[in-house]
Design a protein around this motif. Structure first.
Motif, PDB file in Angstrom:
ATOM      1  N   GLY A 160       0.816  -1.213   0.000  1.00 48.98           N
ATOM      2  CA  GLY A 160       0.000   0.000   0.000  1.00 48.98           C
ATOM      3  C   GLY A 160       0.846   1.257   0.000  1.00 48.98           C
ATOM      4  N   ARG A 161       0.709   2.061   1.027  1.00 48.77           N
ATOM      5  CA  ARG A 161       1.535   3.256   1.103  1.00 48.77           C
ATOM      6  C   ARG A 161       2.710   3.076   2.076  1.00 48.77           C
ATOM      7  N   GLY A 162       2.921   1.851   2.534  1.00 56.17           N
ATOM      8  CA  GLY A 162       4.120   1.526   3.289  1.00 56.17           C
ATOM      9  C   GLY A 162       4.047   1.661   4.789  1.00 56.17           C
ATOM     10  N   ASP A 163       2.861   1.864   5.344  1.00 52.94           N
ATOM     11  CA  ASP A 163       2.747   2.099   6.788  1.00 52.94           C
ATOM     12  C   ASP A 163       3.263   0.918   7.615  1.00 52.94           C
ATOM     13  N   ARG A 165      16.409  -4.564   7.326  1.00 52.33           N
ATOM     14  CA  ARG A 165      16.529  -4.404   5.880  1.00 52.33           C
ATOM     15  C   ARG A 165      15.215  -4.885   5.289  1.00 52.33           C
ATOM     16  N   LEU A 166      14.413  -3.946   4.855  1.00 51.84           N
ATOM     17  CA  LEU A 166      13.022  -4.233   4.530  1.00 51.84           C
ATOM     18  C   LEU A 166      12.738  -4.009   3.048  1.00 51.84           C
ATOM     19  N   THR A 167      11.839  -4.823   2.516  1.00 48.12           N
ATOM     20  CA  THR A 167      11.428  -4.714   1.114  1.00 48.12           C
ATOM     21  C   THR A 167       9.916  -4.806   1.028  1.00 48.12           C
ATOM     22  N   GLY A 168       9.323  -3.906   0.281  1.00 47.77           N
ATOM     23  CA  GLY A 168       7.903  -3.975  -0.014  1.00 47.77           C
ATOM     24  C   GLY A 168       7.717  -4.392  -1.464  1.00 47.77           C
ATOM     25  N   VAL A 169       6.745  -5.254  -1.708  1.00 48.09           N
ATOM     26  CA  VAL A 169       6.437  -5.715  -3.064  1.00 48.09           C
ATOM     27  C   VAL A 169       4.957  -5.444  -3.326  1.00 48.09           C
ATOM     28  N   ASP A 170       4.690  -4.622  -4.339  1.00 49.68           N
ATOM     29  CA  ASP A 170       3.304  -4.269  -4.661  1.00 49.68           C
ATOM     30  C   ASP A 170       3.195  -4.072  -6.164  1.00 49.68           C
ATOM     31  N   LEU A 171       2.075  -4.500  -6.726  1.00 47.20           N
ATOM     32  CA  LEU A 171       1.880  -4.424  -8.172  1.00 47.20           C
ATOM     33  C   LEU A 171       1.526  -3.014  -8.634  1.00 47.20           C
ATOM     34  N   ASN A 172       0.962  -2.205  -7.763  1.00 49.68           N
ATOM     35  CA  ASN A 172       0.426  -0.900  -8.160  1.00 49.68           C
ATOM     36  C   ASN A 172       1.516   0.175  -8.136  1.00 49.68           C
ATOM     37  N   PRO A 173       1.776   0.853  -9.268  1.00 51.81           N
ATOM     38  CA  PRO A 173       2.816   1.890  -9.273  1.00 51.81           C
ATOM     39  C   PRO A 173       2.497   3.079  -8.381  1.00 51.81           C
ATOM     40  N   HIS A 174       1.194   3.368  -8.148  1.00 50.68           N
ATOM     41  CA  HIS A 174       0.831   4.446  -7.221  1.00 50.68           C
ATOM     42  C   HIS A 174       1.390   4.164  -5.828  1.00 50.68           C
ATOM     43  N   CYS A 175       1.394   2.890  -5.437  1.00 47.50           N
ATOM     44  CA  CYS A 175       1.858   2.530  -4.097  1.00 47.50           C
ATOM     45  C   CYS A 175       3.341   2.855  -3.936  1.00 47.50           C
ATOM     46  N   ARG A 176       4.119   2.528  -4.937  1.00 45.69           N
ATOM     47  CA  ARG A 176       5.559   2.802  -4.853  1.00 45.69           C
ATOM     48  C   ARG A 176       5.809   4.302  -4.698  1.00 45.69           C
ATOM     49  N   LEU A 182       3.702   6.681  -3.537  1.00 45.13           N
ATOM     50  CA  LEU A 182       3.212   7.179  -2.256  1.00 45.13           C
ATOM     51  C   LEU A 182       4.097   6.719  -1.099  1.00 45.13           C
ATOM     52  N   ALA A 183       4.497   5.455  -1.123  1.00 44.54           N
ATOM     53  CA  ALA A 183       5.346   4.939  -0.047  1.00 44.54           C
ATOM     54  C   ALA A 183       6.670   5.682  -0.002  1.00 44.54           C
ATOM     55  N   GLY A 184       7.252   5.960  -1.167  1.00 44.11           N
ATOM     56  CA  GLY A 184       8.502   6.699  -1.203  1.00 44.11           C
ATOM     57  C   GLY A 184       8.362   8.101  -0.652  1.00 44.11           C
ATOM     58  N   GLU A 185       7.259   8.757  -0.971  1.00 42.14           N
ATOM     59  CA  GLU A 185       7.036  10.122  -0.489  1.00 42.14           C
ATOM     60  C   GLU A 185       6.845  10.163   1.025  1.00 42.14           C
ATOM     61  N   LEU A 186       6.230   9.145   1.594  1.00 41.55           N
ATOM     62  CA  LEU A 186       5.907   9.141   3.024  1.00 41.55           C
ATOM     63  C   LEU A 186       7.018   8.559   3.899  1.00 41.55           C
ATOM     64  N   THR A 187       8.068   8.057   3.292  1.00 43.31           N
ATOM     65  CA  THR A 187       9.137   7.417   4.050  1.00 43.31           C
ATOM     66  C   THR A 187      10.286   8.396   4.303  1.00 43.31           C
ATOM     67  N   PRO A 188      10.626   8.653   5.560  1.00 43.26           N
ATOM     68  CA  PRO A 188      11.733   9.575   5.859  1.00 43.26           C
ATOM     69  C   PRO A 188      13.051   9.048   5.295  1.00 43.26           C
ATOM     70  N   PRO A 189      13.948   9.939   4.931  1.00 39.76           N
ATOM     71  CA  PRO A 189      15.261   9.512   4.448  1.00 39.76           C
ATOM     72  C   PRO A 189      15.986   8.699   5.533  1.00 39.76           C
ATOM     73  N   LEU A 235      15.655   5.431   6.163  1.00 40.30           N
ATOM     74  CA  LEU A 235      15.039   4.149   6.495  1.00 40.30           C
ATOM     75  C   LEU A 235      15.431   3.114   5.445  1.00 40.30           C
ATOM     76  N   ALA A 236      15.882   1.964   5.898  1.00 40.46           N
ATOM     77  CA  ALA A 236      16.376   0.926   4.990  1.00 40.46           C
ATOM     78  C   ALA A 236      15.209   0.125   4.423  1.00 40.46           C
ATOM     79  N   ILE A 237      14.446   0.764   3.543  1.00 37.04           N
ATOM     80  CA  ILE A 237      13.292   0.120   2.930  1.00 37.04           C
ATOM     81  C   ILE A 237      13.397   0.261   1.416  1.00 37.04           C
ATOM     82  N   ASP A 238      13.285  -0.850   0.710  1.00 34.13           N
ATOM     83  CA  ASP A 238      13.286  -0.859  -0.750  1.00 34.13           C
ATOM     84  C   ASP A 238      11.859  -1.090  -1.216  1.00 34.13           C
ATOM     85  N   TRP A 239      11.332  -0.129  -1.974  1.00 37.46           N
ATOM     86  CA  TRP A 239       9.966  -0.239  -2.467  1.00 37.46           C
ATOM     87  C   TRP A 239      10.010  -0.821  -3.873  1.00 37.46           C
ATOM     88  N   HIS A 240       9.588  -2.083  -4.004  1.00 35.88           N
ATOM     89  CA  HIS A 240       9.628  -2.790  -5.285  1.00 35.88           C
ATOM     90  C   HIS A 240       8.240  -2.813  -5.889  1.00 35.88           C
TER      91      HIS A 240
END
Length: 235
Positions: A71-74, A91-102, A104-111, A113-118
């Protein structure tokens, strides 16, 4: 409206799965869904599972977690805070099919944080290192039963230490309760429609037992407040 038949799972598609939403609408939908998750303590079962999985791990140990349908990465941001507070290195990875999610999640994630939005199909995702744990929340009920069985097999083969499916329990009280809450909160029409339908698309204990048996797996099935039916396995 009279209560639907909860003895069988609904197969009507959710609007989020079949409609194209403008970016602003999609962001509003995910915002309302996060409010619903906060009000129903949705993250607690997942964090409880990760606590059990990492019990006894030494300070400074790396924790690799993949979240499906982020979703938006919460959830992953919450897992990151949880892991750091316990002295682990997430070391976290999110996997989502929807490009909107990637986006939004990137915008809401503070610099920092070790999260890769895939963005892409989870079954095409090939991590360089296997995640210790694969988790999902409110994802499985979007799939037909055959794909849930495929998901269970894929999780078992991909995660090194365990996996956890955090989803809804199909029950008339959950359906009525969500409809009342969504009306009182004046949530987006898509959230009102899909949230109630999600309960009808969800599984019950017997469904999970049958799908686990078909996948040849043994796992723990637990009920959590509020009407969360969760399936997990620690290897």
């Amino acid at each position: 409206m009279a209560s639907p038949d909860f003895s069988r799972r609904a197969d009507e598609p959710e609007w989020m799965d079949v409609r194209q939403w403008p970016r602003a609408d999609f962001a509003a939908i995910l915002n309302d869904l996060e409010q619903a998750n906060l009000l129903t303590f949705a993250a607690h079962p997942t964090l409880d599972f990760l606590a059990r999985l990492t019990r006894g791990w030494p300070p400074g140990a790396e924790l690799r977690v993949a979240d499906l349908g982020y979703g938006r990465g919460d959830m992953l941001r919450r897992i990151h805070r949880w892991a750091v507070s316990r002295g682990l290195r997430p070391r976290l990875t999110g996997v989502d099919l929807n490009p909107h999610c990637r986006a939004l999640a990137g915008e809401l994630t503070p610099p920092g944080l070790a999260i890769d939005w895939h963005q892409g199909d989870l079954f095409d995702w090939a991590p360089a290192e296997p995640p210790h744990a694969i988790v999902s929340a409110l994802f499985a009920h979007h799939l037909p039963a055959a794909d849930v069985q495929r998901l269970l097999t894929w999780q078992e083969a991909t995660a090194s230490h365990g996996w956890f499916v955090n989803d809804l329990h199909r029950h008339w009280l959950a359906w009525r309760g969500f409809r009342a809450l969504a009306w009182a909160m004046r949530w987006h029409p898509c959230v009102r429609h899909d949230g109630a339908l999600s309960v009808r698309r969800a599984f019950v204990h017997d469904d999970w037992r049958a799908m686990l048996a078909e996948a040849g797996l043994a796992a723990d099935i637990r009920w959590h407040p509020l009407f969360r039916l969760c399936v997990g396995r620690i290897k």
